[in-house]
Design a protein around this motif. Structure first.
Motif, PDB file in Angstrom:
ATOM      1  N   ARG A 193       0.893  -1.170   0.000  1.00  0.00           N
ATOM      2  CA  ARG A 193       0.000   0.000   0.000  1.00  0.00           C
ATOM      3  C   ARG A 193       0.924   1.210   0.000  1.00  0.00           C
ATOM      4  O   ARG A 193       1.798   1.306   0.861  1.00  0.00           O
TER       5      ARG A 193
ATOM      6  N   THR B 165      -9.884  -8.783  -4.255  1.00  0.00           N
ATOM      7  CA  THR B 165      -9.945  -8.555  -2.802  1.00  0.00           C
ATOM      8  C   THR B 165     -10.888  -9.582  -2.199  1.00  0.00           C
ATOM      9  O   THR B 165     -11.918  -9.893  -2.800  1.00  0.00           O
ATOM     10  N   ILE B 166     -10.540 -10.067  -1.021  1.00  0.00           N
ATOM     11  CA  ILE B 166     -11.423 -11.053  -0.381  1.00  0.00           C
ATOM     12  C   ILE B 166     -12.722 -10.412   0.096  1.00  0.00           C
ATOM     13  O   ILE B 166     -13.681 -11.104   0.388  1.00  0.00           O
TER      14      ILE B 166
ATOM     15  N   MET C  46     -12.912 -11.503   8.371  1.00  0.00           N
ATOM     16  CA  MET C  46     -12.470 -10.253   7.733  1.00  0.00           C
ATOM     17  C   MET C  46     -13.556  -9.693   6.810  1.00  0.00           C
ATOM     18  O   MET C  46     -14.635 -10.267   6.677  1.00  0.00           O
ATOM     19  N   GLY C  47     -13.236  -8.602   6.153  1.00  0.00           N
ATOM     20  CA  GLY C  47     -14.176  -8.003   5.203  1.00  0.00           C
ATOM     21  C   GLY C  47     -14.170  -6.484   5.240  1.00  0.00           C
ATOM     22  O   GLY C  47     -14.948  -5.844   4.555  1.00  0.00           O
ATOM     23  N   ARG C  48     -13.330  -5.918   6.089  1.00  0.00           N
ATOM     24  CA  ARG C  48     -13.272  -4.462   6.269  1.00  0.00           C
ATOM     25  C   ARG C  48     -14.667  -3.908   6.564  1.00  0.00           C
ATOM     26  O   ARG C  48     -15.260  -4.316   7.547  1.00  0.00           O
TER      27      ARG C  48
ATOM     28  N   GLU D 176     -15.701  -8.068  10.773  1.00  0.00           N
ATOM     29  CA  GLU D 176     -14.765  -7.159  11.460  1.00  0.00           C
ATOM     30  C   GLU D 176     -15.267  -5.713  11.463  1.00  0.00           C
ATOM     31  O   GLU D 176     -14.880  -4.919  12.294  1.00  0.00           O
TER      32      GLU D 176
ATOM     33  N   HIS E 251      -5.759 -13.209   9.049  1.00  0.00           N
ATOM     34  CA  HIS E 251      -5.124 -13.405   7.743  1.00  0.00           C
ATOM     35  C   HIS E 251      -5.145 -14.834   7.236  1.00  0.00           C
ATOM     36  O   HIS E 251      -4.829 -15.080   6.071  1.00  0.00           O
TER      37      HIS E 251
HETATM   38  O1  F6P Z   1      -8.963  -5.822   2.135  1.00  0.00           O
HETATM   39  C1  F6P Z   1      -8.578  -7.101   2.519  1.00  0.00           C
HETATM   40  C2  F6P Z   1      -8.365  -7.174   4.006  1.00  0.00           C
HETATM   41  O2  F6P Z   1      -7.953  -8.487   4.359  1.00  0.00           O
HETATM   42  C3  F6P Z   1      -9.548  -6.741   4.868  1.00  0.00           C
HETATM   43  O3  F6P Z   1     -10.532  -7.730   4.994  1.00  0.00           O
HETATM   44  C4  F6P Z   1      -8.868  -6.387   6.158  1.00  0.00           C
HETATM   45  O4  F6P Z   1      -9.621  -5.413   6.872  1.00  0.00           O
HETATM   46  C5  F6P Z   1      -7.549  -5.799   5.706  1.00  0.00           C
HETATM   47  O5  F6P Z   1      -7.325  -6.276   4.381  1.00  0.00           O
HETATM   48  C6  F6P Z   1      -6.369  -6.165   6.558  1.00  0.00           C
HETATM   49  O6  F6P Z   1      -5.268  -5.458   6.076  1.00  0.00           O
HETATM   50  P1  F6P Z   1      -3.744  -5.805   6.439  1.00  0.00           P
HETATM   51  O7  F6P Z   1      -3.375  -7.064   5.724  1.00  0.00           O
HETATM   52  O8  F6P Z   1      -2.969  -4.640   5.957  1.00  0.00           O
HETATM   53  O9  F6P Z   1      -3.727  -6.002   7.911  1.00  0.00           O
END
Ligand code: F6P
Length: 327
Positions: free
Chosen positions: A76, A130-131, A174-176, A227, A257
């Motif tokens: 990123r 993206t997941i 997960m899922g933001r 999440e 993860h």
């Molecule tokens: O966008 C994919 C994702 O796995 C989200 O579900 C999660 O909130 C975020 O990335 C986690 O990010 P990082 O790998 O930077 O901790």
């Protein structure tokens, strides 16, 4: 097909997702098929700024279709958010003669690509990888199916131990800001309740589902928590329940993860393969500043402005079914 494009750059950016390698392979092989040169840009926008670029041919993407992660690595980038950062990146693309781009990633990746397009009008297409399945304009994003299957497998395993001890489990997925993984892994895993950001539920409503003191005949309960939950994450919900009553034996599992690694499902491999080919063909047909999507089994190209302000809504039918079946 319009043929001004001769050298296509491909990269992955943001969080990795299972199936990204299948998409890279499809892009590289479609380039070879249409006699276009293909270049891999390492570490997403970071590598573009550093000029970390490698030539890719049909044989350099052998034996990656089934592998999780991304062979091009990902990152990123804060610097790419600046006009100067994008100028550095564009200059490096020019040095290599790259005159079109294919990005594989989520909303941040597409936003970066759009900014680059606005600044330099470089033909570019995004593939949704993206997941989270949080992009409007496509029924599915690459990696979502695999991540949801992993979550279901984890829920099944937790159910065995939960039942054996009569325990209440909070399982966080997960899922933001999206509840896609939660709602569908929750339905598939038989959750008693599913907490997602898209649906308003109070803590009291959740508590009443748990059946304190044998109010329901369930001996154990699994609660799936996205999440992005607005009433607290899995740990905080567990604490809130414990603070109200000592009736429950509560455990928390945060999958984290674990959901992003591993071999992609057949569904994600096919989706990624279709999207990779569609991205190359889209560029050659003159599409730009768009994201490839799949709608009702057909490939579509959605303009940045048409989809980025929208939330990928959860099917109301899924919510209805989850309620009926958790009784
Ligand atoms: O966008 C994919 C994702 O796995 C989200 O579900 C999660 O909130 C975020 O990335 C986690 O990010 P990082 O790998 O930077 O901790």
């Amino acid at each position: 097909m319009v043929n001004k494009i001769s050298r296509i750059g491909v990269f992955t950016s943001g969080g990795d997702a299972p199936g990204m390698n299948a998409a890279i392979r499809a892009v590289v092989r479609a380039c070879a098929y249409y006699k276009k040169e293909c270049f891999g840009i390492m570490r997403g926008y970071e590598g573009m700024i550093d000029g970390d670029i490698v030539k890719l041919g049909a044989r350099s993407v052998g034996n990656i279709l089934q592998r999780g992660g991304t062979i091009l690595k990902t990152a990123r980038s804060e610097e790419f958010k600046t006009t100067e950062g994008r100028e550095k990146a564009y200059n490096n693309l020019q040095k290599e003669g790259i005159n079109a781009l294919i990005a594989i990633g989520g909303d941040g990746t597409f936003t970066g690509l759009h900014k680059l397009y606005e600044q330099f009008q470089l033909p570019s297409i995004c593939i949704p990888g993206t997941i989270d399945n949080d992009l409007a304009g496509t029924d599915y994003t690459i990696g979502y199916d695999t991540a949801t299957n992993i979550a279901v497998e984890a829920i099944d395993r937790i159910r065995d131990t939960a039942l054996s001890h009569n325990r209440l489990f909070f399982i966080e997925v997960m899922g933001r800001n999206s509840g896609y993984i939660a709602i569908n892994s929750g339905i598939a895993g038989g959750a008693a309740a599913i907490i997602i950001p898209e649906e308003n539920i109070t803590f009291d409503q959740l508590y009443s589902v748990l059946g304190e003191g044998g109010k329901t005949s369930k001996s154990s309960n699994l609660i799936v928590v996205a999440e992005g939950s607005k009433i607290g994450d899995a740990h905080s919900l567990a604490k809130q329940v414990a603070a109200r009553s000592n009736y429950f034996d509560i455990k928390v599992t945060v999958l984290g993860h674990l959901q992003r690694g591993g071999s992609p499902t057949y569904f994600d491999r096919v989706l990624a393969s279709r999207m990779g080919v569609a991205a190359v063909e889209g560029l050659l047909e003159g599409h730009s500043d768009v994201m490839v999507g799949v709608n009702d089994k057909k490939m579509v190209y959605n303009r940045f402005d048409d989809i980025m302000s929208k939330h990928h809504a959860i099917d109301s039918e899924a919510l209805r079914i989850a309620k009926i079946l958790s009784i």
